[in-house]
Design an enzyme around this catalytic site. Structure first.
Site, mmCIF file in Angstrom:
data_model
loop_
_atom_site.group_PDB
_atom_site.id
_atom_site.type_symbol
_atom_site.label_atom_id
_atom_site.label_comp_id
_atom_site.label_asym_id
_atom_site.label_seq_id
_atom_site.Cartn_x
_atom_site.Cartn_y
_atom_site.Cartn_z
ATOM 1 C CB CYS A 184 31.470 41.814 44.170
ATOM 2 S SG CYS A 184 32.928 43.123 43.843
ATOM 3 N N GLY A 218 44.656 36.474 40.386
ATOM 4 C CA GLY A 218 45.081 35.224 40.681
ATOM 5 C C GLY A 218 43.853 34.059 41.084
ATOM 6 C CB CYS A 272 35.299 42.187 51.312
ATOM 7 S SG CYS A 272 34.204 43.197 50.345
#
Length: 235
Positions: A35, A59, A131
């Site tokens: 991804c 992050g 996810c």
């Protein structure tokens, strides 16, 4: 402001379909590594450029360093949280826009800052699942989303490395190289999946020693530090 870009079709094409294809070839995909270059960072960079921004900030626990006109991905200074392996396929263009402010921080430090800022994510558990598969049951997802999955990838044979029949498996996409638990076969001693043969629908089991390989084949290599490798270049 929060800007939402609806990219379900892109995500399906660039992530979900290649992910499923890996299992159909007897391989084990890493979803985030698929991804990140094709979707997450591709779209972030596209949106940033379209809106006149120079950089994107995430992050991830890693670093980016420019060296002789090339952008290099570096391990995080706090190694227990290093995520550079998740980003190794990013392009030079994507890395050139990327800032990673958590490079030198521990997770505890980041959580403490989030607590001070009153962010509810401060206590959120670490994400481990895929996810688009909330319960992490990828086998059921494949069966429900790949057309004629059960008919195409039905039961086959477990064999050992000499070809001896050991028992029956429930379809090779249900197994991954290195797997030991959940094989559904008892042989009296630990056995691992050492090979998957889609052509013959065989799953090869072997000992820990037989699992160890000395060679590998690589494709779609992202050199990162070099624009290209000259002939005879030792690595």
């Amino acid at each position: 402001p929060l800007i939402v870009a609806r990219e379900e079709e892109w995500f399906q094409r660039e992530v979900v379909v290649p992910w499923a294809e890996c299992y159909r070839r007897g391989q084990t995909p890493n979803t985030c590594i698929l991804c990140n270059p094709s979707t997450k960072f591709a779209l972030l960079c596209r949106e940033a450029k379209n809106r006149g921004f120079d950089a994107i900030v995430t992050g991830h626990y890693a670093g980016v360093e420019e060296q002789e006109g090339r952008y290099l991905l570096k391990k995080a200074k706090f190694l227990p949280r290093d995520q550079s392996y998740m980003l190794y396929r990013l392009s030079q263009d994507q890395l050139s826009m990327l800032y990673l402010p958590l490079e030198g921080m521990s997770k505890d430090q980041v959580r403490a800052i989030a607590v001070q800022a009153g962010l509810p994510c401060a206590a959120a558990p670490d994400s481990q699942e895929i996810c688009f598969i909330p319960d992490n049951d990828y086998r059921t997802f494949l069966a429900e989303n790949v057309e004629n999955f059960a008919e195409q990838y039905g039961p086959g044979l477990f064999v050992d490395t000499s070809g001896k029949r050991l028992g029956e498996h429930r379809g090779f996409p249900n197994y991954t190289i290195g797997q030991r638990k959940g094989l559904g076969i008892a042989l009296g001693h630990p056995m691992f999946v050492v090979d998957i043969r889609p052509g013959s629908n065989e799953v090869v089991l072997g000992t820990r020693e037989e699992l160890q390989g000395k060679t590998f084949r690589a494709k779609n290599v992202n050199l990162m530090k070099y624009a290209s490798l000259p002939d005879g270049f030792e690595v």
